[in-house]
Design a protein around this motif. Structure first.
Motif, mmCIF file in Angstrom:
data_model
loop_
_atom_site.group_PDB
_atom_site.id
_atom_site.type_symbol
_atom_site.label_atom_id
_atom_site.label_comp_id
_atom_site.label_asym_id
_atom_site.label_seq_id
_atom_site.Cartn_x
_atom_site.Cartn_y
_atom_site.Cartn_z
ATOM 1 N N GLY A 170 13.716 -26.257 -8.522
ATOM 2 C CA GLY A 170 13.981 -25.256 -8.946
ATOM 3 C C GLY A 170 13.253 -23.923 -8.648
ATOM 4 N N THR A 171 13.310 -22.798 -9.166
ATOM 5 C CA THR A 171 12.434 -21.860 -8.596
ATOM 6 C C THR A 171 11.706 -21.314 -9.601
ATOM 7 N N PRO A 172 9.872 -21.704 -9.059
ATOM 8 C CA PRO A 172 9.083 -21.027 -10.367
ATOM 9 C C PRO A 172 8.669 -20.069 -10.292
ATOM 10 N N ARG A 173 8.418 -20.116 -11.482
ATOM 11 C CA ARG A 173 8.552 -18.846 -12.133
ATOM 12 C C ARG A 173 7.058 -18.867 -12.976
ATOM 13 N N ALA A 174 7.027 -17.272 -13.614
ATOM 14 C CA ALA A 174 5.492 -17.077 -13.328
ATOM 15 C C ALA A 174 4.945 -17.615 -15.288
ATOM 16 N N GLY A 234 -1.263 -17.444 -8.390
ATOM 17 C CA GLY A 234 -2.283 -18.223 -7.553
ATOM 18 C C GLY A 234 -2.493 -19.425 -8.646
ATOM 19 N N SER A 235 -3.433 -19.259 -9.610
ATOM 20 C CA SER A 235 -4.521 -19.690 -10.275
ATOM 21 C C SER A 235 -3.841 -20.894 -10.512
ATOM 22 N N PHE A 236 -2.367 -20.791 -10.885
ATOM 23 C CA PHE A 236 -1.658 -22.585 -11.893
ATOM 24 C C PHE A 236 -1.826 -23.163 -10.074
ATOM 25 N N ASP A 237 -0.939 -22.350 -9.437
ATOM 26 C CA ASP A 237 -0.880 -23.530 -8.017
ATOM 27 C C ASP A 237 -2.063 -24.553 -7.538
ATOM 28 N N ASP A 238 -2.748 -23.549 -7.651
ATOM 29 C CA ASP A 238 -4.349 -23.761 -7.041
ATOM 30 C C ASP A 238 -4.932 -25.602 -7.665
ATOM 31 N N ALA A 239 -4.498 -25.068 -9.490
ATOM 32 C CA ALA A 239 -5.339 -25.956 -9.978
ATOM 33 C C ALA A 239 -4.598 -27.635 -9.768
ATOM 34 N N ILE A 240 -3.132 -27.232 -10.346
ATOM 35 C CA ILE A 240 -1.912 -28.271 -9.453
ATOM 36 C C ILE A 240 -2.834 -29.074 -8.321
ATOM 37 N N ASP A 241 -3.121 -28.472 -7.332
ATOM 38 C CA ASP A 241 -3.482 -29.166 -6.312
ATOM 39 C C ASP A 241 -5.119 -29.698 -6.188
ATOM 40 N N ASP A 242 -5.669 -28.926 -6.885
ATOM 41 C CA ASP A 242 -6.979 -29.946 -7.460
ATOM 42 C C ASP A 242 -6.999 -30.778 -7.708
#
Length: 402
Positions: free
Chosen positions: A296-300, A270-278
């Protein structure tokens, strides 16, 4: 490093003898000298004794000089004296004089610093002189063949030792080359690390300080209109932005001390999504409008990929605030089976838009260069582009997925 050493002068490939080898050489010299002196009779010419002692003296001097750095030609000259003088008197000393000959032939043939033909030539001359020296004393053919066979054995032993020394020299050269490669790789890694730190510092300063300038400009405008409440709100936002920038700067410094710390932080779920949201929230807090669409379907993503996309979005939003303030920003994160692409665009607004010269003066040139370097260095490959298309400034970044 190795080539520099070779250019400095002749290489002394013959190492110093160990204590045991030194003692054995001295013992051999003493035994041969004693045997020649005690068996020498009046029936033998004086020159036989003189040449035998000359061969032994050359042997002794060569052993002593082996502990000092001397020219290879000196070693060769002493060995040739041992072979030539000893060969002439070998038959007339009942074969005892052949010992310095064998030692000399072995030394010359086994020296890798000289062509093998030199050693073979010295051995051949030794055999010839052996034959010449045996004629006046009526030495039998069988004895002569035995002495010549000893020289042949010395040649074979010298070739074997020569091959061993050459293999050792090649191994040492390989170790030096490996060390040079490691040093060059370390320098390349250090340069890459410095470039990465420079990119991080630029991104932090461009995002945080650029945002602070916008907030302070807004505070100044609000104070002129007397809207203290809105001004205080802007000051609070500026303080939060400064705190965020300070935290990012500290993380960049920590990455210098422990590169894995940043990687572990990015790898958290979740850190990538959190960083984008920030980043999106920070842009909105600075008065900007941005909308993110995901397909599309997000991947790691691995740590390097996640960091590259974070910095790409951060740079694109910073450029939009500087060169198209107030214009809405559209961001698209497109996922596919084997790649992911980030596209960030905004209208050019009033004026011609972010020309290269203006980007350079504002620091945008370094940000876009850093973004391209980040994606080009990704293990799965990647690229980043920026330019004007259809009245919009578009930043695109993509990489493959494993």
């Amino acid at each position: 490093m190795t080539e520099t050493k070779r250019a400095a002068g002749p290489v002394d490939v013959v190492g110093r003898p160990g204590p045991l080898a030194f003692a054995l050489n001295l013992f051999g010299i003493a035994v041969v000298a004693y045997s020649i002196l005690t068996t020498h009779t009046g029936q033998r010419p004086l020159w036989v004794l003189v040449l035998a002692l000359v061969a032994l003296a050359a042997w002794l001097v060569r052993v002593i000089l082996s502990f000092r750095r001397v020219a290879p030609t000196t070693r060769l000259a002493l060995a040739m004296v041992m072979v030539f003088a000893g060969s002439i008197v070998a038959a007339s000393t009942n074969g005892i004089g052949i010992v310095p000959v064998l030692v000399g032939v072995l030394a010359v043939v086994s020296d890798p610093s000289r062509p093998i033909l030199v050693g073979l030539g010295v051995a051949f001359i030794g055999v010839a002189l052996l034959t010449v020296g045996a004629v006046p004393f009526g030495t039998s053919v069988l004895v002569l063949l035995g002495l010549a066979g000893g020289i042949v054995v010395a040649v074979l032993a010298g070739i074997s030792r020569r091959q061993f020394r050459e293999s050792e020299a090649q191994a040492e050269l390989l170790r030096e080359r490996e060390l040079t490669v490691r040093e060059e790789k370390a320098q390349i890694d250090l340069l890459a690390q410095r470039q990465a730190v420079a990119r991080d510092i630029h991104d932090v300063l461009a995002h945080s300080l650029g945002g602070l300038v916008i907030q302070l400009d807004a505070v100044e405008a609000l104070l002129e209109t007397g809207d203290l409440r809105a001004a205080r709100s802007r000051v609070a936002d500026a303080r939060a932005l400064a705190a965020t920038g300070l935290g990012e700067a500290r993380r960049a410094v920590d990455a210098l001390r422990d590169p894995d710390a940043r990687r572990d932080d990015i790898d958290r779920p979740g850190s990538f999504d959190d960083a984008i949201d920030d980043l999106l929230a920070a842009h909105r807090s600075l008065g900007g409008a941005v909308e993110l669409t995901t397909t599309g379907t997000p991947r790691a993503l691995d740590a390097d990929q996640a960091a590259a996309f974070e910095r790409a979005l951060q740079e694109a939003l910073s450029n939009a605030r500087k060169h198209a303030p107030g214009e809405p920003v559209q961001a698209l994160l497109a996922w596919s089976d084997d790649a992911v692409r980030l596209t960030v665009s905004n209208p050019l607004g009033e004026g011609p838009g972010p020309e290269p010269g203006m980007l350079a003066r504002s620091g945008g040139r370094h940000g876009l260069e850093g973004m391209r370097e980040r994606f080009a260095a990704l293990p799965a490959g990647g690229r980043a582009t920026a330019g004007v298309d259809g009245g919009r400034f578009i930043v695109t970044a993509e990489t493959g997925l494993s």
